[in-house]
Design a protein around this motif. Structure first.
Motif, PDB file in Angstrom:
ATOM      1  N   ASP A   8       0.832  -1.202   0.000  1.00 32.61           N
ATOM      2  CA  ASP A   8       0.000   0.000   0.000  1.00 32.61           C
ATOM      3  C   ASP A   8       0.870   1.258   0.000  1.00 32.61           C
TER       4      ASP A   8
ATOM      5  N   HIS B 139       2.648   1.714  -3.336  1.00 33.50           N
ATOM      6  CA  HIS B 139       1.733   2.208  -4.359  1.00 33.50           C
ATOM      7  C   HIS B 139       1.479   3.703  -4.191  1.00 33.50           C
ATOM      8  N   ALA B 140       1.196   4.109  -2.955  1.00 35.73           N
ATOM      9  CA  ALA B 140       0.951   5.524  -2.684  1.00 35.73           C
ATOM     10  C   ALA B 140       2.198   6.347  -2.999  1.00 35.73           C
TER      11      ALA B 140
ATOM     12  N   LEU C  79       2.582   6.932  -6.684  1.00 37.94           N
ATOM     13  CA  LEU C  79       1.620   7.956  -7.097  1.00 37.94           C
ATOM     14  C   LEU C  79       2.127   9.353  -6.762  1.00 37.94           C
ATOM     15  N   VAL C  80       2.532   9.518  -5.521  1.00 42.63           N
ATOM     16  CA  VAL C  80       2.934  10.844  -5.041  1.00 42.63           C
ATOM     17  C   VAL C  80       4.252  11.282  -5.680  1.00 42.63           C
TER      18      VAL C  80
ATOM     19  N   PHE D 196       3.542  14.276   2.118  1.00 46.30           N
ATOM     20  CA  PHE D 196       3.239  12.865   1.867  1.00 46.30           C
ATOM     21  C   PHE D 196       4.519  12.097   1.559  1.00 46.30           C
TER      22      PHE D 196
ATOM     23  N   ARG E 147       6.273  11.242   4.826  1.00 50.29           N
ATOM     24  CA  ARG E 147       5.558  10.174   5.532  1.00 50.29           C
ATOM     25  C   ARG E 147       5.840   8.820   4.915  1.00 50.29           C
ATOM     26  N   LEU E 148       5.685   8.779   3.594  1.00 46.87           N
ATOM     27  CA  LEU E 148       5.814   7.497   2.906  1.00 46.87           C
ATOM     28  C   LEU E 148       7.266   7.022   2.899  1.00 46.87           C
TER      29      LEU E 148
ATOM     30  N   ALA F 114       7.705   5.469   6.214  1.00 44.52           N
ATOM     31  CA  ALA F 114       6.943   4.215   6.304  1.00 44.52           C
ATOM     32  C   ALA F 114       7.664   3.090   5.563  1.00 44.52           C
TER      33      ALA F 114
END
Lengths: 214, 214
Positions: B75, B78-79, B82-83, B147, B150-151, B154
């Motif tokens: 997840d 993938h995000a 995108l970002v 974002f 954050r990602l 993560a």
DNA sequence: AATTCCATTATTTTCGAAAATTACTATTGC
DNA sequence: GCAATAGTAATTTTCGAAAATAATGGAATT
């Protein structure tokens, strides 16, 4: 629910709804009186909101409501279109019958409240939020849903005052929601994306005109 | 810098680097001793990290390190694609000479540290992060950069242990970074996006193989 | 043996005061 | 008049203890 959680929910709501002016300082003594609790739970809530960009903190100078600006709104809108179109695509690809039913239910509930004259505005906002969330929730991505919630709150700070300033709408927002739901339920990805995009861009026009003079 | 800020930085680092096992409870008494401060600044830091999804909280049961799972990694990946592809597109469109120079500088510094035998691993990680950030920073979007951060955190939680588990790499990561930088500096959007995407997808393969048995 | 209940312990959460820092005000010196 | 400054007030930050809640362990009961 702990006091810190209550403080988080209340403060978030009051900031998004504009009860505190942007950039106004959030003094602990004031908040303590307003919400009837000590400093500790308030500071915890403020720290969470800081991570969400709804409040800003400066070392030893406390917390402020985050500034509003046209540039920040445009940025949030752009990010929102990116996140929501992707989430919508995934949801349409992955959603099951239960998801479809939840959209129908959310739209129905939203319309009921919208047509109720003199109804609770908070309830209307909640159902509007719930409808938009219902469209995306089947995307299966916690991260995208997290970003959605953040961006929804960020843009809501602009939408509410703009709606009040703009006065009666020429748009038939109810029809827009209906068309989006129809396209999603028909699993027409391209059309759903386009309608959702237009929906937000139309709102953006209203917001920009309300924000330019300020 | 306040104690709460120090606590936030230290805790974040220690969680991302895996000093605390995923899902392990973060007891205040332990943290208080480890970081040499009282409960208040620690709780504030934990609340911020909760908003970032690095820790989870349950009412009256305190905080835990967020779980790691293959699903969550996919997840986040993938995000992230995108970002970052969007941010990269914007950065290539908007970046100026200073931005280009900062990429060259970040890549140079990263390579210096990578080639230094027995160098500080923390410094290497910091420069790797700085290089990837430098590619995107000209996008001009605070939200997308937020974002990204954050990602990055993560996925870093998965990358570090996977690298250790996988042993010596067959990839020439240095060359991959160089190729990405070249494409970006040549303002070749399509190629840059593709190379960045491949870069992450290759890392993902390593991570998946390291995560499957666990 | 398993279960419920109670007492004890461990832990989180909250408060109120103390410490640290910033903001303000009046005063001095030029 | 104005800048610098000292002193005061206001505010944030942190601590340590108290309150509230959850977890644990053991005895009594079925």
């Amino acid at each position: 629910m702990t006091l810190a959680e209550k403080a988080y929910v209340s403060l978030r709501k009051d900031i998004v709804e504009g009860c505190f002016a942007p950039e106004s300082p959030l003094r602990l003594a004031d908040l303590s009186e307003r919400y009837g609790m000590g400093f500790s739970p308030l500071r915890e809530a403020l720290n969470r909101l800081q991570a969400e960009r709804l409040v800003t903190a400066e070392s030893l100078r406390g917390f402020r409501v985050s500034a509003r600006s046209l540039a920040e709104f445009e940025d949030a809108l752009h990010a929102r279109l990116l996140v929501e179109t992707e989430a919508l695509r995934l949801a349409i690809a992955r959603g099951d019958d239960g998801w479809e039913a939840s959209i129908v239910a959310a739209l129905y509930a939203l319309r009921l409240q919208a047509r109720r004259q003199g109804g609770d505005v908070d309830e209307l906002k909640a159902r509007h939020h719930a409808f938009h969330r219902s469209l995306l929730v089947a995307c299966g991505s916690d991260w995208l849903m997290d970003f959605f919630e953040r961006l929804y709150a960020a843009t809501e700070r602009y939408r509410i005052p703009a709606l009040i300033a703009a006065g009666p709408q020429k748009r038939d927002i109810d029809a827009e929601h209906g068309a989006i739901a129809d396209a999603v339920l028909a699993r027409d990805t391209r059309r759903a994306e386009e309608l959702l995009r237009d929906h937000y861009l139309r709102t953006a026009v209203t917001i920009r005109s309300g924000l330019a003079p300020a």
